[in-house]
Design a protein around this motif. Structure first.
Motif, mmCIF file in Angstrom:
data_model
loop_
_atom_site.group_PDB
_atom_site.id
_atom_site.type_symbol
_atom_site.label_atom_id
_atom_site.label_comp_id
_atom_site.label_asym_id
_atom_site.label_seq_id
_atom_site.Cartn_x
_atom_site.Cartn_y
_atom_site.Cartn_z
ATOM 1 N N ARG A 24 39.330 43.579 47.752
ATOM 2 C CA ARG A 24 40.106 42.438 47.264
ATOM 3 C C ARG A 24 39.305 41.682 46.197
ATOM 4 N NH1 ARG A 24 43.154 37.630 50.560
ATOM 5 N NH2 ARG A 24 43.637 36.485 48.689
ATOM 6 N N PHE A 25 38.021 41.453 46.442
ATOM 7 C CA PHE A 25 37.165 40.788 45.458
ATOM 8 C C PHE A 25 37.107 41.587 44.158
ATOM 9 C CE2 PHE A 25 32.950 40.217 43.516
ATOM 10 C CZ PHE A 25 33.055 38.866 43.200
ATOM 11 N N ARG A 26 37.028 42.899 44.303
ATOM 12 C CA ARG A 26 36.969 43.758 43.118
ATOM 13 C C ARG A 26 38.268 43.679 42.331
ATOM 14 N NH1 ARG A 26 36.978 50.140 42.634
ATOM 15 N NH2 ARG A 26 36.289 50.267 40.482
ATOM 16 N N LEU A 28 38.606 42.291 38.527
ATOM 17 C CA LEU A 28 39.183 43.107 37.455
ATOM 18 C C LEU A 28 40.364 42.413 36.795
ATOM 19 C CD1 LEU A 28 39.001 46.709 38.993
ATOM 20 C CD2 LEU A 28 37.692 45.791 37.061
ATOM 21 N N SER A 29 41.184 41.731 37.579
ATOM 22 C CA SER A 29 42.324 41.032 36.979
ATOM 23 C C SER A 29 41.857 39.868 36.113
ATOM 24 C CB SER A 29 43.292 40.546 38.058
ATOM 25 O OG SER A 29 42.717 39.497 38.806
ATOM 26 N N LEU A 30 40.799 39.179 36.513
ATOM 27 C CA LEU A 30 40.253 38.103 35.683
ATOM 28 C C LEU A 30 39.629 38.648 34.409
ATOM 29 C CD1 LEU A 30 38.612 35.764 38.341
ATOM 30 C CD2 LEU A 30 40.678 35.335 37.007
ATOM 31 N N HIS A 31 39.037 39.819 34.509
ATOM 32 C CA HIS A 31 38.424 40.432 33.329
ATOM 33 C C HIS A 31 39.488 40.834 32.308
ATOM 34 C CE1 HIS A 31 35.519 42.592 30.950
ATOM 35 N NE2 HIS A 31 36.244 43.690 31.017
ATOM 36 N N ARG A 32 40.640 41.263 32.763
ATOM 37 C CA ARG A 32 41.721 41.688 31.866
ATOM 38 C C ARG A 32 42.496 40.499 31.300
ATOM 39 N NH1 ARG A 32 43.824 45.390 36.141
ATOM 40 N NH2 ARG A 32 42.139 46.877 36.321
#
Length: 61
Positions: A4-6, A10-14
């Motif tokens: 879930r953290f990953r 990843l969604s914040l990075h995109r």
């Protein structure tokens, strides 16, 4: 928990929604810097103009 953290990371990075705001802030800062840098020249020219007017008025009286 780690997956879930990953996925959140990843969604914040995109996510690039704040990128425009940062670009506008940088452009505004550049314009402000240019204005501040140019104020010295403008102030000097205005001071010279008023000094010239003052001396012309003093000599006319």
């Amino acid at each position: 928990m780690m997956n879930r953290f990953r996925s959140i990371a990843l969604s914040l990075h995109r996510n690039e929604s704040g990128q425009d705001l940062i670009e506008y802030a940088l452009v505004t800062a550049l314009i402000a810097f240019g204005a501040v840098a140019g104020m010295g020249t403008v102030a000097s020219a205005i001071n010279n103009a008023f000094s010239t007017i003052s001396s012309e008025l003093s000599s006319a009286l």
